[in-house]
Write a protein that holds these residues in place. Structure first.
Motif, PDB file in Angstrom:
ATOM      1  N   ILE A 176       0.835  -1.198   0.000  1.00 15.63           N
ATOM      2  CA  ILE A 176       0.000   0.000   0.000  1.00 15.63           C
ATOM      3  C   ILE A 176       0.873   1.251   0.000  1.00 15.63           C
ATOM      4  O   ILE A 176       0.564   2.231  -0.686  1.00 15.63           O
ATOM      5  N   ALA A 177       1.968   1.219   0.756  1.00 13.92           N
ATOM      6  CA  ALA A 177       2.868   2.374   0.778  1.00 13.92           C
ATOM      7  C   ALA A 177       3.469   2.636  -0.599  1.00 13.92           C
ATOM      8  O   ALA A 177       3.578   3.789  -1.036  1.00 13.92           O
ATOM      9  N   MET A 178       3.869   1.579  -1.293  1.00 16.83           N
ATOM     10  CA  MET A 178       4.432   1.756  -2.632  1.00 16.83           C
ATOM     11  C   MET A 178       3.381   2.285  -3.609  1.00 16.83           C
ATOM     12  O   MET A 178       3.671   3.154  -4.436  1.00 16.83           O
ATOM     13  N   CYS A 179       2.164   1.764  -3.522  1.00 17.93           N
ATOM     14  CA  CYS A 179       1.085   2.274  -4.387  1.00 17.93           C
ATOM     15  C   CYS A 179       0.790   3.735  -4.093  1.00 17.93           C
ATOM     16  O   CYS A 179       0.557   4.521  -5.020  1.00 17.93           O
ATOM     17  N   SER A 219       2.849  10.783  -5.790  1.00 22.20           N
ATOM     18  CA  SER A 219       4.079  11.527  -6.036  1.00 22.20           C
ATOM     19  C   SER A 219       4.010  12.349  -7.320  1.00 22.20           C
ATOM     20  O   SER A 219       4.421  13.519  -7.315  1.00 22.20           O
ATOM     21  N   PRO A 220       3.511  11.819  -8.435  1.00 21.98           N
ATOM     22  CA  PRO A 220       3.401  12.664  -9.637  1.00 21.98           C
ATOM     23  C   PRO A 220       2.430  13.830  -9.446  1.00 21.98           C
ATOM     24  O   PRO A 220       2.661  14.921  -9.972  1.00 21.98           O
ATOM     25  N   ILE A 221       1.369  13.608  -8.682  1.00 18.25           N
ATOM     26  CA  ILE A 221       0.414  14.688  -8.437  1.00 18.25           C
ATOM     27  C   ILE A 221       1.086  15.812  -7.661  1.00 18.25           C
ATOM     28  O   ILE A 221       0.922  16.989  -7.984  1.00 18.25           O
ATOM     29  N   MET A 222       1.870  15.449  -6.676  1.00 17.01           N
ATOM     30  CA  MET A 222       2.523  16.475  -5.871  1.00 17.01           C
ATOM     31  C   MET A 222       3.702  17.112  -6.601  1.00 17.01           C
ATOM     32  O   MET A 222       4.008  18.279  -6.395  1.00 17.01           O
ATOM     33  N   ARG A 223       4.345  16.359  -7.452  1.00 19.12           N
ATOM     34  CA  ARG A 223       5.511  16.909  -8.159  1.00 19.12           C
ATOM     35  C   ARG A 223       5.099  17.831  -9.305  1.00 19.12           C
ATOM     36  O   ARG A 223       5.710  18.871  -9.526  1.00 19.12           O
ATOM     37  N   TYR A 224       4.070  17.444 -10.058  1.00 24.31           N
ATOM     38  CA  TYR A 224       3.686  18.213 -11.246  1.00 24.31           C
ATOM     39  C   TYR A 224       2.344  18.914 -11.108  1.00 24.31           C
ATOM     40  O   TYR A 224       1.875  19.525 -12.060  1.00 24.31           O
ATOM     41  N   GLY A 225       1.710  18.820  -9.956  1.00 20.37           N
ATOM     42  CA  GLY A 225       0.391  19.409  -9.774  1.00 20.37           C
ATOM     43  C   GLY A 225       0.424  20.896  -9.499  1.00 20.37           C
ATOM     44  O   GLY A 225       1.439  21.585  -9.696  1.00 20.37           O
ATOM     45  N   LEU A 226      -0.707  21.414  -9.037  1.00 19.88           N
ATOM     46  CA  LEU A 226      -0.859  22.843  -8.800  1.00 19.88           C
ATOM     47  C   LEU A 226       0.044  23.371  -7.682  1.00 19.88           C
ATOM     48  O   LEU A 226       0.476  24.518  -7.725  1.00 19.88           O
ATOM     49  N   ALA A 251       8.086   0.784  -8.003  1.00 18.20           N
ATOM     50  CA  ALA A 251       7.350  -0.237  -8.760  1.00 18.20           C
ATOM     51  C   ALA A 251       7.994  -1.613  -8.595  1.00 18.20           C
ATOM     52  O   ALA A 251       7.292  -2.615  -8.410  1.00 18.20           O
ATOM     53  N   ALA A 252       9.316  -1.674  -8.648  1.00 20.18           N
ATOM     54  CA  ALA A 252      10.011  -2.951  -8.458  1.00 20.18           C
ATOM     55  C   ALA A 252       9.802  -3.471  -7.040  1.00 20.18           C
ATOM     56  O   ALA A 252       9.619  -4.682  -6.838  1.00 20.18           O
ATOM     57  N   ASN A 253       9.818  -2.581  -6.066  1.00 24.62           N
ATOM     58  CA  ASN A 253       9.598  -2.986  -4.681  1.00 24.62           C
ATOM     59  C   ASN A 253       8.183  -3.517  -4.491  1.00 24.62           C
ATOM     60  O   ASN A 253       7.965  -4.509  -3.789  1.00 24.62           O
ATOM     61  N   PHE A 254       7.204  -2.875  -5.139  1.00 26.15           N
ATOM     62  CA  PHE A 254       5.830  -3.368  -5.077  1.00 26.15           C
ATOM     63  C   PHE A 254       5.735  -4.774  -5.666  1.00 26.15           C
ATOM     64  O   PHE A 254       5.118  -5.663  -5.079  1.00 26.15           O
ATOM     65  N   LEU A 255       6.337  -4.981  -6.835  1.00 28.44           N
ATOM     66  CA  LEU A 255       6.294  -6.308  -7.463  1.00 28.44           C
ATOM     67  C   LEU A 255       7.011  -7.349  -6.608  1.00 28.44           C
ATOM     68  O   LEU A 255       6.576  -8.503  -6.537  1.00 28.44           O
ATOM     69  N   TRP A 256       8.100  -6.941  -5.970  1.00 28.37           N
ATOM     70  CA  TRP A 256       8.827  -7.859  -5.093  1.00 28.37           C
ATOM     71  C   TRP A 256       7.945  -8.298  -3.922  1.00 28.37           C
ATOM     72  O   TRP A 256       7.859  -9.489  -3.615  1.00 28.37           O
ATOM     73  N   TYR A 257       7.274  -7.358  -3.263  1.00 30.39           N
ATOM     74  CA  TYR A 257       6.406  -7.719  -2.149  1.00 30.39           C
ATOM     75  C   TYR A 257       5.209  -8.535  -2.607  1.00 30.39           C
ATOM     76  O   TYR A 257       4.749  -9.429  -1.894  1.00 30.39           O
TER      77      TYR A 257
END
Length: 134
Positions: A33-36, A42-49, A79-85
């Motif tokens: 859940i943390a990885m998701c 993260s993209p919303i906060m990096r490129y958002g308003l 993404a790799a960490n999510f797939l690993w878990y």
């Protein structure tokens, strides 16, 4: 006077295994859940308003900022960490089903079919499982 019988010790060991398995799976699920969460927000906060207020969005604002390559690597790592878990969770699930079937059934019955129900129904499910084994 309290005596410890062999049946009581077996029951305590089953409870210990069940609690250990539940803790392990909740730990794996929480990591996923943390990885998701990171991948989604993260993209919303990096490129958002409000990107100018997010400290990791612009390397010139602070020493903590990610440039484009570092940010891409962070996303790939997540993404790799999510797939690993996910893989570890599936392997552990199959391992338990094969080598510890009683604990596997107990965890499945109590966690999946009775999770959102009341304590009375949970006790009823555990009683039915106990009756089906005897």
């Amino acid at each position: 006077r309290v005596r410890s019988s062999a049946a009581s010790d077996v029951y305590k060991r089953q409870i210990y295994h069940r609690r250990t398995v539940r803790f392990y799976f909740w730990k794996v699920i929480s990591q996923m859940i943390a990885m998701c969460f990171f991948i989604a927000f993260s993209p919303i906060m990096r490129y958002g308003l409000n990107s100018e207020y997010f400290p990791l969005s612009n390397p010139s604002l602070t020493d903590l900022g990610f440039d484009t390559d570092q940010y891409r690597y962070a996303m790939i790592y997540s993404a790799a960490n999510f797939l690993w878990y996910l893989l570890i969770g599936l392997i552990t699930d199959r391992y338990l089903a094969r080598f510890y079937p009683r604990v596997y059934r107990q965890v499945r019955v109590s966690d999946i079919s009775c999770y959102f129900l009341t304590k009375k129904v949970l006790i009823l499910c555990e009683y039915r499982e106990f009756r089906s084994k005897t």
